[in-house]
Enzyme design. Structure first.
Site, mmCIF file in Angstrom:
data_model
loop_
_atom_site.group_PDB
_atom_site.id
_atom_site.type_symbol
_atom_site.label_atom_id
_atom_site.label_comp_id
_atom_site.label_asym_id
_atom_site.label_seq_id
_atom_site.Cartn_x
_atom_site.Cartn_y
_atom_site.Cartn_z
ATOM 1 N N VAL A 1 0.846 -1.194 0.000
ATOM 2 C CA VAL A 1 0.000 0.000 0.000
ATOM 3 C C VAL A 1 0.880 1.242 0.000
ATOM 4 O O VAL A 1 1.707 1.422 0.881
ATOM 5 C CB VAL A 1 -0.928 0.039 1.239
ATOM 6 N N GLY B 1 3.456 2.362 -1.687
ATOM 7 C CA GLY B 1 4.890 2.362 -1.956
ATOM 8 C C GLY B 1 5.754 2.600 -0.740
ATOM 9 O O GLY B 1 5.746 1.835 0.214
ATOM 10 N N GLU C 1 0.660 1.841 -17.203
ATOM 11 C CA GLU C 1 1.040 0.622 -17.904
ATOM 12 C C GLU C 1 0.443 0.624 -19.315
ATOM 13 O O GLU C 1 -0.462 1.410 -19.631
ATOM 14 C CB GLU C 1 0.513 -0.605 -17.137
ATOM 15 N N LYS D 1 -5.800 -2.015 -2.383
ATOM 16 C CA LYS D 1 -5.114 -1.358 -1.273
ATOM 17 C C LYS D 1 -6.100 -0.917 -0.193
ATOM 18 O O LYS D 1 -5.792 -0.961 1.003
ATOM 19 C CB LYS D 1 -4.319 -0.163 -1.808
#
Length: 454
Positions: A134, A136, A192, A207
């Site tokens: 969660v 980073g 992405e 998260k």
């Protein structure tokens, strides 16, 4: 270093962006880590699909292997950074079965099957840690489980996906449409090639389930989270929010609320048969006052805003992704696991002292912003106001802007109505919007967004 210093064998599963940085820290900072943990952390292998693939950090070639299972069986600490559900799940369960402490950043797996993994780790007496799953590098899970262990958390609100925050911030600062902001996020590497998990809110929902589990001592899974993405947010929505003093953010919100029993975990009743408190976990685009601490979070950064009974309001802010920042969170868990193995004692996963019911989105009460495209004629405002009153939704403010074709100063036109409500229930608001849609003077309900932070 003393010759009798204990050696702990560390297995690393995955050598992508984050995994490569974890390997670098384990090798380059071995002396510092030994001093902090009281043990030598020996990286005994790195499981990869292709041992010859180029990597950000090149560890000694003999460390790379394609036999992840054999690596797991010989380790004291297993670091899982493969991502995805399988084979990550099988390898984590195998590590737990062999008594290894596990550190993972796999939020998707934890959200889908976390309860099973937690139970297996508890039964085996091993530590399962997942700070990096969660936000980073932001240290949020340990503060919730340790620093706030003696308090009662009432709400957690977080910007926990950097891609969507970058997109919404770009739309807010430049006036870009969603598609253009997404294209820029992709060009810069924030999104992405397939951004579905981010822009549809699935990543933030995973998260949110983890945050809710720790904050409210009840195990929540991805299926318990109401999820809406940002694909429907338009430049017009952003501009209208800015004009009213708001900013739009994709928030993961977990809050404890008193509501009637609902289908889900727990009975929904207390010992006296009265409606029990429950927890709502939701992800959706949200209007925040621009002066709110979360409203000031720019670019791809993350932040988590915690409200607790005694501590009050707390905010944790920092980089939400990236190899080095996420590796920092991973290594924090590795050091914690190593210290436990040196000193002894049971492993830790999460605390599940309560079993609170999951409340559906209909149980939530909040403020709302509604944008309507209506006919510009007498009586429209009174009709709309009457429907709000009939459904028990109170209007806080209403702003009208009349639009006509260029050169036309009179005659029929259209009116854009921007309405902000007082706090109301989700069901009452939905009924109000449905009734308004049925009016012959309404062309369309162009936007309905929830408002928080006020």
């Amino acid at each position: 270093m003393s010759t009798d210093t204990k050696t702990l064998k560390v297995a690393l599963l995955g050598a992508g962006n984050v995994g490569s940085q974890v390997a670098r820290i384990l090798i380059d900072d071995a002396g510092t880590l030994a001093a902090r943990t009281g043990a030598r952390l020996e990286l005994v292998g790195i499981a990869v699909r292709n041992v010859d693939a180029p990597r950000d950090y090149a560890a000694p070639r003999e460390l790379y292997t394609t036999d992840a299972s054999a690596l797991v069986r010989g380790a004291d600490i297993v670091i899982e950074l493969m991502g995805g559900l399988e084979p990550a799940r099988t390898l984590i369960l195998e590590a737990i079965e062999h008594g290894a402490a596990v550190v993972t950043g796999n939020k998707a797996l934890l959200a889908v099957d976390g309860p099973t993994l937690y139970e297996k780790a508890d039964a085996a007496g091993v530590q399962l840690s997942y700070e990096a799953a969660v936000a980073g590098a932001i240290p949020i899970l340990r503060p919730i489980t340790d620093s706030l262990a003696g308090d009662k958390i009432t709400r957690v609100m977080g910007i926990v996906n950097g891609t969507t925050n970058f997109i919404l911030d770009a739309m807010d600062s430049t006036g870009a449409e969603f598609a253009d902001a997404l294209a820029e996020a992709t060009r810069l590497g924030y999104a992405e090639a397939d951004p579905t998990a981010d822009i549809e809110g699935h990543d933030a929902a995973a998260k949110g389930a983890i945050l809710a589990s720790l904050a409210f001592h009840t195990r929540f899974a991805l299926e318990d989270v109401h999820c809406e993405g940002i694909t429907g947010v338009t430049a017009s929505d952003i501009a209208a929010a800015k004009d009213a003093g708001y900013v739009i953010k994709l928030l993961a919100i977990a809050e404890k609320i008193a509501a009637p029993a609902a289908a889900g975990k727990g009975s929904g009743k207390d010992d006296g048969g009265r409606p029990a408190s429950g927890v709502s976990v939701r992800v959706h685009p949200t209007l925040l006052p621009r002066e709110h601490p979360l409203g000031a979070v720019r670019g791809a950064f993350n932040a988590v805003f915690v409200e607790a009974e005694s501590a009050g309001e707390l905010m944790f802010y920092g980089a939400g992704a990236g190899g080095s920042p996420t590796a920092s969170a991973i290594m924090g868990d590795v050091v914690s696991a190593a210290r436990r193995l040196v000193l002894g004692g049971p492993g830790r996963t999460d605390s599940t002292i309560e079993v609170l019911p999951v409340l559906p989105i209909e149980a939530v009460s909040t403020r709302y912003y509604i944008d309507l495209d209506a006919a510009d004629q007498p009586g429209v405002l009174s009709k709309i106001s009457a429907l709000f009153a009939e459904n028990g939704v109170s209007i806080e403010s209403m702003r009208q802007t009349v639009h006509r074709e260029p050169g036309e100063n009179e005659g029929p036109g259209t009116a854009e109505l921007r309405i902000v409500t007082h706090r109301a229930g989700e069901a009452a608001l939905a009924a109000t919007v449905a009734a308004i849609n049925g009016l012959d003077v309404i062309n369309s309900v162009t936007s309905v967004l929830r408002v928080e932070g006020v």
